[in-house]
Design an enzyme around this catalytic site. Structure first.
Site, PDB file in Angstrom:
ATOM      1  N   GLU A  79     -23.115  -9.211  -2.957  1.00  0.00           N
ATOM      2  CA  GLU A  79     -23.405 -10.346  -2.103  1.00  0.00           C
ATOM      3  C   GLU A  79     -24.874 -10.731  -2.254  1.00  0.00           C
ATOM      4  O   GLU A  79     -25.758  -9.883  -2.084  1.00  0.00           O
ATOM      5  CB  GLU A  79     -23.147 -10.007  -0.626  1.00  0.00           C
ATOM      6  CG  GLU A  79     -21.696  -9.885  -0.250  1.00  0.00           C
ATOM      7  CD  GLU A  79     -21.504  -9.743   1.252  1.00  0.00           C
ATOM      8  OE1 GLU A  79     -20.422 -10.081   1.730  1.00  0.00           O
ATOM      9  OE2 GLU A  79     -22.435  -9.297   1.953  1.00  0.00           O
ATOM     10  N   CYS A  80     -25.129 -11.982  -2.560  1.00  0.00           N
ATOM     11  CA  CYS A  80     -26.486 -12.532  -2.628  1.00  0.00           C
ATOM     12  C   CYS A  80     -27.386 -11.673  -3.522  1.00  0.00           C
ATOM     13  O   CYS A  80     -27.243 -11.704  -4.730  1.00  0.00           O
ATOM     14  CB  CYS A  80     -27.053 -12.720  -1.232  1.00  0.00           C
ATOM     15  SG  CYS A  80     -28.443 -13.887  -1.173  1.00  0.00           S
ATOM     16  N   GLY A  81     -28.290 -10.877  -2.945  1.00  0.00           N
ATOM     17  CA  GLY A  81     -29.139 -10.037  -3.777  1.00  0.00           C
ATOM     18  C   GLY A  81     -28.347  -9.088  -4.645  1.00  0.00           C
ATOM     19  O   GLY A  81     -28.708  -8.815  -5.798  1.00  0.00           O
TER      20      GLY A  81
ATOM     21  N   THR B 121     -20.880 -13.153  -4.846  1.00  0.00           N
ATOM     22  CA  THR B 121     -21.050 -14.387  -4.097  1.00  0.00           C
ATOM     23  C   THR B 121     -22.491 -14.507  -3.626  1.00  0.00           C
ATOM     24  O   THR B 121     -23.180 -13.503  -3.436  1.00  0.00           O
ATOM     25  CB  THR B 121     -20.152 -14.420  -2.843  1.00  0.00           C
ATOM     26  OG1 THR B 121     -20.619 -13.434  -1.907  1.00  0.00           O
ATOM     27  CG2 THR B 121     -18.703 -14.147  -3.188  1.00  0.00           C
TER      28      THR B 121
END
Length: 437
Positions: A327-329, A427
């Site tokens: 997720e993200c990072g 994501t």
């Protein structure tokens, strides 16, 4: 059973000192022998970790846009054994999204109304005196169903300044629960996503103890406790189910953004959480069913991640036969490369083709609704997930197949669809909950 009495600590805007007030109140009341349960309204990873440090109890997010009533009830039930509940608002009290989502607009006021918590408004009175009462009165009258317990005046310049501000509040019929003199040292360090993380603070215990002493000297703690309201708890539903039985979870200063209610749900269902640290070049557990890389600050540690050979090898080995999700990072770390703010290109895991850059920052912020075009760990094709996106990176390359159709809170499509390759998914949005309706 009823909920313990509770209050929402909010403000007209960000940057007014509500987090300092929240931490000081949590610690001061805990020092008085109370079990104080913290919550955070809206999407935020950083404040709950400070809440835990201040109160000794895990803090949970309540989000009226992303969560349905059952999940809100299940999260609220984490505090049923407490003596008092304190919830911290996000942004300004009435700030939310433009279009009503599945549950609501996502404002702190909406959370307070739903939970029956009166609001303590932290007012920065710098540059004004009696006029602050007009601001408070507007906030009190904007939503008649919301109860304003009173205000805490912050950044008071002098006794005369306090007296004038109190005169205005008396005229408006608004209780003053405290008045905090201006002090430059009562500021938490910040970076581009807000406050630094609690684990990074050079002396988080000393800072919180200082806030508590300051609040004890200048706030009426007895009046704060008396203002709290006890309401029937929302009917609890289920916490989120785990996406696998044995979950290797990246956990360090670079990968720390995991919602507490998710971990609580995973553990309650019997899943095993197996933490490991990419920054310490640790590989995920070899017998894990799933590797999950949360968000965080990979851009601050890109060189160490690039040099973490055991981490990358373990990740690649796992991905040969079992799922990996970021997720993200964490998504950025699964990509091919990350370019830091100085333009230096760092090698990432290479399990996805994603290339991101912080050299030219682009702000991405908002709620997200994602309808999966392919399965991801724990969720089938076509399932809808709710979450939020908050980062400053720019996508340079995202060549893999999209994972989902992603929309903002108003239903407009956004280009950050996430991606998938083999067993690997990622994501840019942080998941809060699955849609159940």
């Amino acid at each position: 059973m009823t909920n313990p009495p509770g209050l929402m600590i909010s403000a007209p805007a960000s940057g007014t000192g509500k987090t300092t007030v929240m931490l000081g109140l949590l610690r001061a009341l805990a020092e008085d022998g109370l079990a104080v349960q913290p919550f955070k309204s809206g999407p935020d990873y950083i404040d709950p970790a400070f809440h835990l440090a201040a109160s000794g109890r895990a803090s949970f997010n309540i989000d009226s846009w992303a969560m349905d009533d059952g999940l809100i009830g299940a999260v609220a039930a984490r505090g049923l054994d407490a003596d008092l509940v304190l919830a911290e608002g996000s942004m300004g009290l009435y700030d939310g999204v433009a279009t009503r989502g599945r549950a609501g607009f996502g404002s702190s006021a909406e959370t307070a109304i739903r939970m029956g918590w009166p609001v303590v408004l932290v007012l920065d009175v710098g540059g004004q005196a009696q006029s602050a009462a007009a601001v408070a009165l507007g906030f009190a009258q904007y939503a008649p169903e919301l109860r304003l317990a009173g205000v805490i005046l912050n950044r008071v310049a002098s006794p005369r300044h306090e007296r004038l501000a109190r005169l205005g509040m008396d005229k408006a019929g608004i209780a003053v629960l405290g008045a905090l003199p201006r002090r430059g040292d009562l500021v938490l360090p910040e970076r581009h996503l807000g406050l630094i993380q609690a684990i990074e603070h050079p002396d988080v215990e000393g800072a919180i103890a200082n806030y508590a002493a300051f609040l004890r000297d200048h706030v009426d703690l007895a009046a704060i406790r008396a203002a709290a309201a006890r309401t029937p708890p929302p009917k609890p539903g289920d916490l989120p189910r785990p996406p696998a039985q044995r979950i290797a979870l990246a956990r360090d200063a670079s990968f720390s953004f995991t919602y507490p209610h998710l971990l609580e749900g995973w553990r309650a269902a019997g899943a095993e959480i197996l933490p490991f640290s990419p920054l310490n070049d640790e590989a995920p557990a070899a017998d894990a069913d799933l590797v999950w890389l949360p968000g965080g600050y990979p851009e601050l540690h890109a060189g160490r991640i690039a040099a973490a050979e055991r981490f990358r090898a373990g990740l690649a080995s796992h991905a040969e036969t079992r799922p990996v999700h970021g997720e993200c990072g964490g998504y950025m770390a699964l990509g091919t490369a990350l370019i830091d703010k100085d333009g230096v290109r760092h090698r990432m895991a290479g399990l996805l083709g994603l290339v991101t850059s912080y050299e030219k920052r682009k702000f991405h912020l908002g709620y997200r609704r994602a309808v999966l075009k392919a399965a991801m760990p724990g969720f089938a094709v076509g399932r809808a997930l709710r979450g939020h996106e908050f980062h400053y990176s720019t996508i340079l390359e995202e060549p893999d197949a999209p994972l989902a159709e992603v929309f903002d809170a108003d239903g407009a499509p956004v280009p950050e669809t996430g991606s998938r390759r083999g067993t690997v998914t990622g994501t840019f949005f942080h998941m809060i909950a699955e849609e159940t309706e």
